[in-house]
Motif scaffolding. Sequence first.
Motif, mmCIF file in Angstrom:
data_model
loop_
_atom_site.group_PDB
_atom_site.id
_atom_site.type_symbol
_atom_site.label_atom_id
_atom_site.label_comp_id
_atom_site.label_asym_id
_atom_site.label_seq_id
_atom_site.Cartn_x
_atom_site.Cartn_y
_atom_site.Cartn_z
ATOM 1 N N LEU A 1 -9.099 -0.495 0.690
ATOM 2 C CA LEU A 1 -9.428 -1.787 1.274
ATOM 3 C C LEU A 1 -10.933 -1.924 1.288
ATOM 4 N N ILE B 1 0.842 -1.194 0.000
ATOM 5 C CA ILE B 1 0.000 0.000 0.000
ATOM 6 C C ILE B 1 0.879 1.247 0.000
ATOM 7 N N PHE C 1 -7.619 -6.313 -0.020
ATOM 8 C CA PHE C 1 -6.927 -5.143 -0.561
ATOM 9 C C PHE C 1 -7.325 -4.943 -2.018
#
Length: 731
Positions: free
Chosen positions: A490, A438, A483
């Motif tokens: 998310l 991320i 994800f």
Amino acid sequence: MRRPYKIFVVSITEFLFCFFSLLYFKVLLSSKYTTGKFDMKKVISIVIFISILLSGCIPATSVPALTDIPFVSKTPTHKPVQTSTLPPASTPIPSTATFSPIEAILNTSGPFTLTESNVGTEMKLLNIIGTGTAYDIEFSPDGRLLAVATGRGVFLYDGISFKQNGFLEMNIPVSAIAFSPDGEALALAMNGRVSLLNINSGQKIKDLDGELVSVSKLVYGVGGYVAAIGGTCRGCGSPQVGVILWDAKTGRPLFSQKNIGFFTIGLEFTSDGKHLMFGDAGISVVETRTGKSIASFNSGETRISAALDVPYNFIFNNDGTGLYISSYEYSSEFFSLSEQTRKRFPLCDIYLTGNGKIGACPEEQKMLIFDLQNGNELQSIDMDIDASSLGNMFTISPDSKFLVYYGKTGINIINLTTNEKIYEIELTDFGIAETGIIEIDGDEKYVVATLTSAGQVEVFDIQTGELIRKLKSDCCEIKGFSFAPDRKTLATVEENLLELWDLQTGDNIYMIELERDYSGPIAFSSDGFSVFLTDLIEDYIIELDLQSGVITKQGENSYPYNYGSPYAVNNYNFNSSGNLMLLSYERSDQQYHPSFEDVITKGKIILPVDVIADPDFIETFSFSPDGQYLAYGNLSGIFVWNIKTLKIQSKMDGHDLRGADGWQGKVASLIFNHQSNLLVSVGQDETIRLWNPRFGTELRRLNVCCSVDFTPDGRYLVTYGKGVAYVWGIP
């Protein structure tokens, strides 16, 4: 995409234009220019300005394209219809919801990618995240220490301040603990084996060997005796409980019994350590010094006492002359050892604990404290968890000042004088996790997200172990998550609600209400435009288009009899093109051939093998990232097929068979590394094995539990379960 300030500038310009145009129009009609004669120039001027006004001042009816619309509000109007009205996949349900597509980021391999060639020798354990789920809580006899056994080891806390002051790292779940009477040693149970450790140094004193495969309870008696009760058979299909008594000084077993026909944790030493008592077909008594059975208390052939004949647990009264006994049949009694009499004990159903002065037992969402001398209730304490979820996870301090129990989010410390919670020990407790990459503050982070027992998602940095985000729904407990491939979002699902979260801020940015309960596993499509959900009742998979809100029924769940977690993300399988693949069976010539269908292209891979018989029933499957191999697991082992030739490439058989309550299984899940053909299997025997699928060779065995996932670029392998995650990779 237009930004708000641009829209504001355009609006002011249009307003000024229209204002001066109208002013000029008024001038045209004013008396100053009126002569009473027909004036062609004036008419033409009026027509031109009316046209300009119509084109410039009346708003256009067109709307921006969907791709120009940012995330919609938290309460969109879309409400998909109920399952019973879902049409076939060819006729999806229209909806008015809109969504800006999530742009997928391509994952590429790098120099640290785990492969079939380097995992065996170069892969190392790099980090451990989480405390582990708690399995036992015990005070030391003097009350100076509180010990908590978890899925990772034993945490030690000060018995007054409850601050951590020690940790015994085991890297394996500890199912039960018991302090020695002098508080100098601690007995720990791990995978059915018992070890004695010095509480101050943490050094091992002795291993106590036996034939248990799991330990439910440990007790440590005066004079140096240790006893354990637990399972004697793994995969027998019904409870098989046994007891072992050891001399702690020599490590020699003094007594053992294997044939207890029901589950019980009834196990206690008398206060002088001379006798061991345990639940059997009654209450059995063993002389500790000799290991001889000397008595058994039950109600005889008439079986008039469920508590006495099939005890689940028992504790001594204050002077050791009687037992408070509970049973799974919800029949609790007090049994006088000296008088051989019974009387009903109405306070407690199943779970009991005591410290020699007072006892405690949960009922619904309350903890009842009672006097061990007469059995009378002393006080009632509200809990944040119900009795069935709490189980045996509670204890009382030796001085009767504190009640300690394992609540929703950690270990709660209750002051029994004020009935107030004075402290909470936070622990990680999760069985579901997913890895990802991320972006936060412009940096890429390798992360693992976990789902806690309280229904929250916690996101940890894999490399540092730092907790980055904690996501909690306002309405209910989260049941599944995934994800998004944009590395910024998310998705979570809880009951009939799907939500999207911005991982940069931790804010909820999108919400969509579903009329069916899809609170199970969830997965994004490879392009990020849609998510897949499973109806856990009727057992089929749907695809929800996040941009339009259209729901399409894709087919039956591939694992209608999957014995793994129904919320496991790897219940969804994708081929090398990123399309969802569903398993079904094609019947031909009295045989059933496994058929794997691409939900997008509708293409099928049908294997020339009969798999209808129980040993061949497919438990799990996975596709290699290069599209060359298909692996599936069943009771016969793991089979790797070459997709092009439709021939078996290799066969592996390493996991042990497990079973209970009428089922058997070997392979819980299979997963290929996303950037190589490295294959990982998770067994029902709680081992994880890494394979070279081309040759069928086992490259590595990890004695950890219970699931596994790779980071999208294949760099890290994360094994997780029982509240702890282990991060593996190349240093």
